[in-house]
Design a protein around this motif. Sequence first.
Motif, mmCIF file in Angstrom:
data_model
loop_
_atom_site.group_PDB
_atom_site.id
_atom_site.type_symbol
_atom_site.label_atom_id
_atom_site.label_comp_id
_atom_site.label_asym_id
_atom_site.label_seq_id
_atom_site.Cartn_x
_atom_site.Cartn_y
_atom_site.Cartn_z
ATOM 1 N N SER A 86 -46.304 -35.452 19.102
ATOM 2 C CA SER A 86 -46.623 -34.837 20.385
ATOM 3 C C SER A 86 -46.460 -35.823 21.529
ATOM 4 O O SER A 86 -45.946 -35.494 22.589
ATOM 5 N N ARG A 139 -41.238 -27.867 21.788
ATOM 6 C CA ARG A 139 -41.984 -28.090 23.031
ATOM 7 C C ARG A 139 -41.341 -27.307 24.174
ATOM 8 O O ARG A 139 -42.055 -26.724 25.002
ATOM 9 N N ASP A 165 -48.651 -28.840 21.882
ATOM 10 C CA ASP A 165 -48.038 -28.258 20.691
ATOM 11 C C ASP A 165 -49.034 -27.420 19.887
ATOM 12 O O ASP A 165 -48.637 -26.665 19.005
#
Length: 317
Positions: free
Chosen positions: A28, A76, A126
């Motif tokens: 992330s 994303r 996420d």
Amino acid sequence: MASRLRRTLLAALVTASVAVPVSGAARSSAVPAPVPAALAPMRSATPAALAERYAAGREGIRAAERMAAGDGHRWRAATLRAMADPARQFLFFDGRGGGRTAEVFGDLSAAERIAVLVPGSDTNLDKYGLLRGGALRLRQELGDRSAVIAWLGYRTPSLMSLAVLTPGRADEGAPALRAFVRELSAARPAARISLVCHSYGSVVCARAASGLDVADIVLYGSAGVGAGSAAALRTRATVWAGRSAGDWVAGVPHLRLRLPFATVGLGTDPVSPEFGARIFAAGDGGHSDYLRSGSTSLRNIARIVAGQSPAGQDRDA
């Protein structure tokens, strides 16, 4: 004997936290995003002022989407594309790291009751769906003349990390939460504002509590807040605590240990008599079920935010 057992359990948890990799958090954080444009303080919550603020948030999301897509991060990019829908309302957005944002559900300009929902560990862009879903359900339960703000304004710790057992991330995030709530209070001075704090988010709320003009601080699914009592939070707000029967957090040792590399543990159990919060019934769900549709916990949290007594259990700890 009991004390030795608790220390052994906590030591085992620390060992597991250090040993387990945190690849999800690393992935992330690796997604690139632009530096967000500076925003002026939110001095007004008129429809026109909010529309301008939401437009700025949307533009920041679209810029982050373009960068993520250009770097090959399709998951994303798809998440951000959905967030940029004109029907959605973001007061701020920063896509760097795990992400920082505040999404509004309801009409903030007319809301008489506002809940600021502060999430716990492993919450990022996420994994935003759980936070968003809970905010939507709380807003639906509250009904008209209310707003819920999903506040992802700090770098949440991974559940499988040592950071989740210390107040370090909360100390980082508390100034941002304090500034956000004060800005919100100035923009909507007549509204009743409550902090609704899940799991590690309760540590952030506790660190930010002193001096905040909020009616209630609702702690749920909390292993501790890094303070020995509700009085230690130095707040005029009513401090509530609830834990469901199926929440694994009940098994976390409630103590603090000074180790060579850190002080580990979050202290007194928030639903214990020693802590001194008001207790509300939270049903029998699991750690992620508190804002589940139809749940006892959702109904009671909504009643607290609305300034009403929770149903079932309502007592001083």
